[in-house]
Design an enzyme around this catalytic site. Sequence first.
Site, PDB file in Angstrom:
ATOM      1  N   HIS A 289      20.788  80.038  46.490  1.00 42.51           N
ATOM      2  CA  HIS A 289      22.010  79.751  47.243  1.00 42.51           C
ATOM      3  C   HIS A 289      23.210  80.195  46.408  1.00 42.51           C
ATOM      4  O   HIS A 289      23.063  80.701  45.288  1.00 42.51           O
ATOM      5  CB  HIS A 289      22.082  78.280  47.661  1.00 42.51           C
ATOM      6  CG  HIS A 289      22.030  77.288  46.533  1.00 42.51           C
ATOM      7  ND1 HIS A 289      22.954  77.282  45.500  1.00 42.51           N
ATOM      8  CD2 HIS A 289      21.177  76.270  46.260  1.00 42.51           C
ATOM      9  CE1 HIS A 289      22.670  76.302  44.670  1.00 42.51           C
ATOM     10  NE2 HIS A 289      21.582  75.685  45.091  1.00 42.51           N
TER      11      HIS A 289
ATOM     12  N   HIS B  62      23.441  79.285  42.604  1.00 38.87           N
ATOM     13  CA  HIS B  62      22.657  80.130  41.693  1.00 38.87           C
ATOM     14  C   HIS B  62      23.332  81.492  41.535  1.00 38.87           C
ATOM     15  O   HIS B  62      23.393  82.062  40.452  1.00 38.87           O
ATOM     16  CB  HIS B  62      21.241  80.376  42.226  1.00 38.87           C
ATOM     17  CG  HIS B  62      20.486  79.129  42.579  1.00 38.87           C
ATOM     18  ND1 HIS B  62      19.969  78.907  43.828  1.00 38.87           N
ATOM     19  CD2 HIS B  62      20.159  78.041  41.840  1.00 38.87           C
ATOM     20  CE1 HIS B  62      19.347  77.738  43.848  1.00 38.87           C
ATOM     21  NE2 HIS B  62      19.452  77.186  42.648  1.00 38.87           N
TER      22      HIS B  62
ATOM     23  N   CYS C  80      15.550  65.571  39.904  1.00 38.21           N
ATOM     24  CA  CYS C  80      16.111  66.298  38.750  1.00 38.21           C
ATOM     25  C   CYS C  80      15.022  66.806  37.825  1.00 38.21           C
ATOM     26  O   CYS C  80      15.310  67.592  36.929  1.00 38.21           O
ATOM     27  CB  CYS C  80      16.998  65.401  37.895  1.00 38.21           C
ATOM     28  SG  CYS C  80      18.383  64.649  38.682  1.00 38.21           S
TER      29      CYS C  80
ATOM     30  N   CYS D 107      19.854  57.606  41.268  1.00 39.00           N
ATOM     31  CA  CYS D 107      20.341  58.867  40.700  1.00 39.00           C
ATOM     32  C   CYS D 107      21.527  59.332  41.543  1.00 39.00           C
ATOM     33  O   CYS D 107      21.395  59.477  42.759  1.00 39.00           O
ATOM     34  CB  CYS D 107      19.223  59.916  40.737  1.00 39.00           C
ATOM     35  SG  CYS D 107      19.863  61.586  40.522  1.00 39.00           S
TER      36      CYS D 107
HETATM   37  N1  MSP Z   1      15.001  75.131  36.335  1.00 41.46           N
HETATM   38  C1  MSP Z   1      16.105  74.425  35.816  1.00 41.46           C
HETATM   39  C2  MSP Z   1      16.745  75.175  34.667  1.00 41.46           C
HETATM   40  C3  MSP Z   1      15.833  75.479  33.520  1.00 41.46           C
HETATM   41  S1  MSP Z   1      16.617  76.474  32.330  1.00 41.46           S
HETATM   42  C4  MSP Z   1      15.613  76.402  31.016  1.00 41.46           C
HETATM   43  C5  MSP Z   1      17.150  74.206  36.907  1.00 41.46           C
HETATM   44  N2  MSP Z   1      17.082  75.027  37.955  1.00 41.46           N
HETATM   45  S2  MSP Z   1      18.101  74.997  39.218  1.00 41.46           S
HETATM   46  O1  MSP Z   1      17.549  75.931  40.182  1.00 41.46           O
HETATM   47  O2  MSP Z   1      18.327  73.685  39.657  1.00 41.46           O
HETATM   48  O3  MSP Z   1      19.414  75.647  38.686  1.00 41.46           O
HETATM   49  C6  MSP Z   1      20.478  74.864  38.178  1.00 41.46           C
HETATM   50  C7  MSP Z   1      21.616  75.795  37.898  1.00 41.46           C
HETATM   51  O4  MSP Z   1      21.980  76.540  39.089  1.00 41.46           O
HETATM   52  C8  MSP Z   1      22.922  75.106  37.511  1.00 41.46           C
HETATM   53  O5  MSP Z   1      22.977  74.763  36.149  1.00 41.46           O
HETATM   54  C9  MSP Z   1      23.911  76.185  37.866  1.00 41.46           C
HETATM   55  O6  MSP Z   1      23.849  77.203  36.909  1.00 41.46           O
HETATM   56  C10 MSP Z   1      23.370  76.705  39.181  1.00 41.46           C
HETATM   57  N3  MSP Z   1      23.837  75.908  40.310  1.00 41.46           N
HETATM   58  C11 MSP Z   1      23.075  75.253  41.217  1.00 41.46           C
HETATM   59  N4  MSP Z   1      23.888  74.683  42.139  1.00 41.46           N
HETATM   60  C12 MSP Z   1      25.170  74.941  41.856  1.00 41.46           C
HETATM   61  C13 MSP Z   1      26.410  74.626  42.457  1.00 41.46           C
HETATM   62  N5  MSP Z   1      26.520  73.923  43.569  1.00 41.46           N
HETATM   63  N6  MSP Z   1      27.528  75.077  41.827  1.00 41.46           N
HETATM   64  C14 MSP Z   1      27.474  75.825  40.688  1.00 41.46           C
HETATM   65  N7  MSP Z   1      26.321  76.126  40.115  1.00 41.46           N
HETATM   66  C15 MSP Z   1      25.154  75.693  40.659  1.00 41.46           C
HETATM   67  O7  MSP Z   1      17.976  73.345  36.750  1.00 41.46           O
END
Ligand code: MSP
Length: 507
Positions: free
Chosen positions: A22, A25, A133, A147
Amino acid sequence: MSSKLNKFYITTPIYYVNDVPHIGHAYTTIMADILARYHRMRGDDVFFLTGTDEHGAKIKQIADKVGKKPKEFVDEISAAFSTAWDTLNISNDNFIRTTNPAHKKAVQEVAQKLFDNGFIYKGKYEALYCLGCEQYKTKTDLVDGKCPDHKSEPEVRSEESYLFKMSKFQDELLQRIKKDEFKIRPETRKNEIISFYEKEGLKDVAISRRKESVPWGIELPFDKDHTLYVWIDAFLNYLTGLGWPKNDKNYKKFWPADVQLMSKDILRVHATIWPAMLLALGEQLPKQFFIHGYFTIDGQKMSKSLGNVVDPVALAGKYGVDEVRYFLSREVSFGEDGDFSFARLEERYNAELANGLGNLVSRVLAMCEKYFDGKIPEKTSGSAARTWQSYEINMEKLALHLALKDVWDLIAFCDQFINTEAPWQLVKVDKERLSRVIYTLLETLRHIAWLIAPFMPMTSDKLFEQLGLAPEKEKKKSFEKAKEWGGLAPGKKIKRGVVLFPKIISK
Ligand code: MSP
């Protein structure tokens, strides 16, 4: 600013494959791409890593729900990420998947090494765990016992488990964070982490589950009844993505990471377990974490249930890739929370791309055609050094939105310059001055093509072409050469092309 050849290693988090990418990411990945491209433009030796995090209880649950084998499911979603990044013109040097056999092997070797060196021991672990999480929670993390991100009560986990002796690294890590040897930025995030270390402190952490609870994970080599906690597996991507430990050429050249980008949701886990693991392994710590904010959509949290999840590929299909890259990097102060809205995107598009850059380019090229038969006029002295200076400072401190502002200030200056010089009057009274004005404007456009290159690579190429330059040839020039005044050769023909950004007419 020195342009000495440096190495630059930048990472994004590896994304969970529980759902397709999305805009959140895409935001992190585009910002990392801009930095990677900027450093390549400077002549630095760059390695840019992104990828997917494919193990863990949550992923298995979702695969079960849609009736797919976990591997089949993760293959599909991981491919959706890598296709999305191709569409968005992401220039990553590797795309790491934690289900790669080489990654898994390396992870097992690490687990064995930590076990052999006494950093892992068998015990029992009881803690609150939020499945959403995939992270342990402390009581202070919860709001009304739930949470705050997932609005659900965490489970109490108590079972035989292997633990990592994280507590051992409390003092050393706290000192290193305080002294900025391991830099956490923005400063507010560093302070948050320091306060966590001082108030809660590092405690030993469970790093395994019994295989029957979490079968979709990497087996512990010293106890096949256990699989490894997904975060331990995931963190190691930052090393295995370089080919470590088997092919250590890139590891030797690029580790430690120069910038690890992520958002605030995963800062704590990154600022505790990851550096503690590195110390236990005798590896260097990353130089800097940069934590950006969270996006809301029209002021609301993005969520499937609200139906407001923005698909970055569809967005780019509608507005264009560079247009989306521009909007995301300009709209939000990098490091702060921001909001996404279609109305803002269209507003900025019309004001800054259609009426701003696009209009300037067509005006200047039209005048070059009209007054000089489409040929670059005689060289005149000038400089874009002030813009470059401020732009470089902003890029170095990762104020990407301000670097773009520098470029748009230059665009505004050009518009102003056209209005005060009034070439349509000069043509009647002062041809020499007209020639100087048009050269200045064309040469400034050449600088703009360079300045926007990390943010809007395709537009940059188009602009080079319209100025009569071959983008590939241009980009081979050194950064110092690019920044010099006078790159446009008099007499060469420009190639006025299509309008760069047609105006969006709202229905
Ligand atoms: N898989 C773990 C990360 C492991 S790294 C060793 C994870 N994945 S995640 O798919 O949830 O990705 C989280 C990251 O996606 C956030 O830290 C950020 O970089 C990005 N984002 C996800 N949603 C977001 C928003 N709504 N806004 C900004 N960034 C966002 O956590």
